[in-house]
Design a protein around this motif. Structure first.
Motif, PDB file in Angstrom:
ATOM      1  N   SER A   1       0.832  -1.202   0.000  1.00 37.48           N
ATOM      2  CA  SER A   1       0.000   0.000   0.000  1.00 37.48           C
ATOM      3  C   SER A   1       0.865   1.250   0.000  1.00 37.48           C
ATOM      4  CB  SER A   1      -0.918   0.021   1.224  1.00 37.48           C
ATOM      5  OG  SER A   1      -0.157   0.064   2.421  1.00 37.48           O
ATOM      6  N   GLY A   2       0.311   2.288  -0.628  1.00 36.19           N
ATOM      7  CA  GLY A   2       0.961   3.587  -0.630  1.00 36.19           C
ATOM      8  C   GLY A   2      -0.102   4.656  -0.495  1.00 36.19           C
ATOM      9  N   GLY A   3      -0.303   5.147   0.717  1.00 37.07           N
ATOM     10  CA  GLY A   3      -1.348   6.147   0.937  1.00 37.07           C
ATOM     11  C   GLY A   3      -2.727   5.547   0.792  1.00 37.07           C
ATOM     12  N   ASP A   4      -3.531   6.093  -0.132  1.00 39.76           N
ATOM     13  CA  ASP A   4      -4.898   5.622  -0.319  1.00 39.76           C
ATOM     14  C   ASP A   4      -5.011   4.544  -1.385  1.00 39.76           C
ATOM     15  OD1 ASP A   4      -5.937   7.344   1.600  1.00 39.76           O
ATOM     16  OD2 ASP A   4      -6.118   8.993   0.168  1.00 39.76           O
ATOM     17  N   GLU A   5      -3.915   4.179  -2.003  1.00 38.66           N
ATOM     18  CA  GLU A   5      -3.954   3.181  -3.057  1.00 38.66           C
ATOM     19  C   GLU A   5      -3.397   1.844  -2.572  1.00 38.66           C
ATOM     20  OE1 GLU A   5      -3.697   5.173  -7.366  1.00 38.66           O
ATOM     21  OE2 GLU A   5      -1.845   5.366  -6.208  1.00 38.66           O
ATOM     22  N   VAL A   6      -3.872   0.785  -3.222  1.00 37.62           N
ATOM     23  CA  VAL A   6      -3.403  -0.570  -2.934  1.00 37.62           C
ATOM     24  C   VAL A   6      -2.804  -1.146  -4.206  1.00 37.62           C
ATOM     25  CG1 VAL A   6      -4.133  -2.922  -2.348  1.00 37.62           C
ATOM     26  CG2 VAL A   6      -5.043  -0.976  -1.064  1.00 37.62           C
ATOM     27  N   LEU A   7      -1.673  -1.794  -4.055  1.00 35.26           N
ATOM     28  CA  LEU A   7      -0.974  -2.407  -5.171  1.00 35.26           C
ATOM     29  C   LEU A   7      -1.079  -3.920  -5.035  1.00 35.26           C
ATOM     30  CD1 LEU A   7       2.536  -1.398  -6.438  1.00 35.26           C
ATOM     31  CD2 LEU A   7       2.084  -3.767  -5.834  1.00 35.26           C
ATOM     32  N   ALA A   8      -1.547  -4.576  -6.089  1.00 26.88           N
ATOM     33  CA  ALA A   8      -1.665  -6.035  -6.104  1.00 26.88           C
ATOM     34  C   ALA A   8      -0.696  -6.597  -7.125  1.00 26.88           C
ATOM     35  CB  ALA A   8      -3.096  -6.443  -6.443  1.00 26.88           C
ATOM     36  N   LEU A   9      -0.004  -7.684  -6.765  1.00 29.29           N
ATOM     37  CA  LEU A   9       1.018  -8.264  -7.643  1.00 29.29           C
ATOM     38  C   LEU A   9       0.812  -9.758  -7.808  1.00 29.29           C
ATOM     39  CD1 LEU A   9       4.299  -6.598  -6.300  1.00 29.29           C
ATOM     40  CD2 LEU A   9       3.159  -6.100  -8.477  1.00 29.29           C
ATOM     41  N   ASP A  10       1.106 -10.221  -9.021  1.00 30.71           N
ATOM     42  CA  ASP A  10       1.247 -11.647  -9.270  1.00 30.71           C
ATOM     43  C   ASP A  10       2.705 -11.994  -8.985  1.00 30.71           C
ATOM     44  OD1 ASP A  10       1.853 -14.147 -10.576  1.00 30.71           O
ATOM     45  OD2 ASP A  10       0.015 -13.932 -11.739  1.00 30.71           O
ATOM     46  N   ARG A  11       2.948 -12.868  -8.033  1.00 27.15           N
ATOM     47  CA  ARG A  11       4.312 -13.167  -7.585  1.00 27.15           C
ATOM     48  C   ARG A  11       5.179 -13.771  -8.692  1.00 27.15           C
ATOM     49  NH1 ARG A  11       4.454 -14.231  -1.695  1.00 27.15           N
ATOM     50  NH2 ARG A  11       2.377 -13.886  -0.828  1.00 27.15           N
ATOM     51  N   VAL A  12       4.560 -14.504  -9.607  1.00 30.15           N
ATOM     52  CA  VAL A  12       5.320 -15.256 -10.605  1.00 30.15           C
ATOM     53  C   VAL A  12       5.533 -14.456 -11.883  1.00 30.15           C
ATOM     54  CG1 VAL A  12       5.361 -17.354 -12.008  1.00 30.15           C
ATOM     55  CG2 VAL A  12       4.485 -17.436  -9.664  1.00 30.15           C
ATOM     56  N   THR A  13       4.480 -13.838 -12.411  1.00 38.11           N
ATOM     57  CA  THR A  13       4.575 -13.151 -13.701  1.00 38.11           C
ATOM     58  C   THR A  13       5.049 -11.712 -13.594  1.00 38.11           C
ATOM     59  OG1 THR A  13       2.290 -12.343 -13.664  1.00 38.11           O
ATOM     60  CG2 THR A  13       2.669 -14.577 -14.526  1.00 38.11           C
ATOM     61  N   GLY A  14       4.944 -11.108 -12.397  1.00 37.92           N
ATOM     62  CA  GLY A  14       5.315  -9.707 -12.246  1.00 37.92           C
ATOM     63  C   GLY A  14       4.252  -8.747 -12.738  1.00 37.92           C
TER      64      GLY A  14
END
Length: 289
Positions: A73-86
């Motif tokens: 997270s960064g402030g009011d935003e959320v970051l979602a990641l696929d661990r394998v594909t990037g």
């Protein structure tokens, strides 16, 4: 003067208490201890941990074939990641709903991602094997360039879970769970290119899972650690001297739930987001009100 034996026979020593004496003494003890017990009870009531909130589904429509299992997270935003594909997505959450998804791809990485921390300088990634990568700034034209950190050495081997971030002074901090351990080890990098040094240990609350290590994340500037356990509970612990035990900030899943829980993160005004999947379906994002 008579002998001790004569005096005792006369009732002068070793006198046993009568039943009335015992009753009187007990009443006096009760009267003395009652205020102390009331004060102790009041003190205990003041320190009762508040009930953690239940999380609600944010009803996110993920991009096609996107399967995230990592949050930052960064402030009011959320970051979602696929661990394998990037592959990644930035989400702005309003209430319990999302207000748009922005896609990107991480470039320059080699290896599976096991941890992510996001602050105003960019993204710090922990890779399988312990290597640290940094992605400066923000994504541009759907890509976010990353490079192997030139100042942070790899974490020790044998990691079951890990996350690395920068504190307010720019120094790296790490939280790791080693294979077979049931606690979180804190590590500090006191100078560039130096070795990681132990900085403490955090007990992981709740039941332990032999197949699912606690998932870790850091708030901005590594001020707090979030621990997500296999039962769906999320615990928060300040990373300061004397930070105390982790406090539950999201409830565990109902008994019998078949959800697999991934990382959680803190965003906005102490809100919590948590990823889960169910029987191979698309991951679902849960958020606090």
């Amino acid at each position: 003067k008579g002998s001790r034996q004569e005096t005792c026979h006369a009732g002068g020593c070793d006198r046993r208490l009568s039943s009335s004496d015992v009753s009187s003494t007990a009443q006096q003890l009760i009267a003395t201890l009652a205020p102390l017990m009331q004060a102790f009870d009041a003190q205990s009531e003041r320190h009762v941990e508040p009930i953690a909130p239940k999380l609600k589904s944010a009803q996110v429509s993920w991009p096609a074939s996107f399967s995230p299992s990592l949050l930052a997270s960064g402030g009011d935003e959320v970051l979602a990641l696929d661990r394998v594909t990037g592959r990644g997505a930035l989400l702005r959450l309003v209430g319990a709903a999302h207000a748009g998804v922005s896609e990107f791809v991480l470039k320059g990485l080699e290896g599976k991602i096991i941890g992510a921390a996001w602050d105003n300088t960019g993204l710090v990634l922990t890779l399988a094997g312990g290597a640290i990568a940094e992605c400066a700034g923000l994504p541009a034209d759907g890509a976010w360039s990353c490079i192997r950190s030139a100042v942070a050495p790899a974490l020790p081997s044998g990691l079951a879970s890990a996350v690395v971030g920068r504190d307010a002074t720019g120094k790296f901090r790490a939280a790791v769970v080693y294979d077979g351990d049931d606690s979180v080890t804190l590590l500090d990098l006191l100078s560039e290119a130096a070795a990681w040094l132990p900085a403490g240990e955090v007990h992981v609350p709740g039941a332990k899972s032999p197949t699912h290590a606690p998932q870790l994340s850091l708030t901005g500037l590594a001020k707090e650690l979030l621990i997500a356990t296999a039962d769906g509970a999320v615990h928060r612990r300040p990373l300061v001297l004397g930070g105390g035990d982790p406090k539950k900030v999201a409830l565990a899943a109902p008994a019998g739930s078949a959800k697999k829980w991934f990382t959680a993160c803190s965003f906005g005004a102490d809100r919590v987001a948590h990823l889960a999947s169910h029987h191979g379906a698309a991951p679902e994002l849960f958020v606090s009100a």
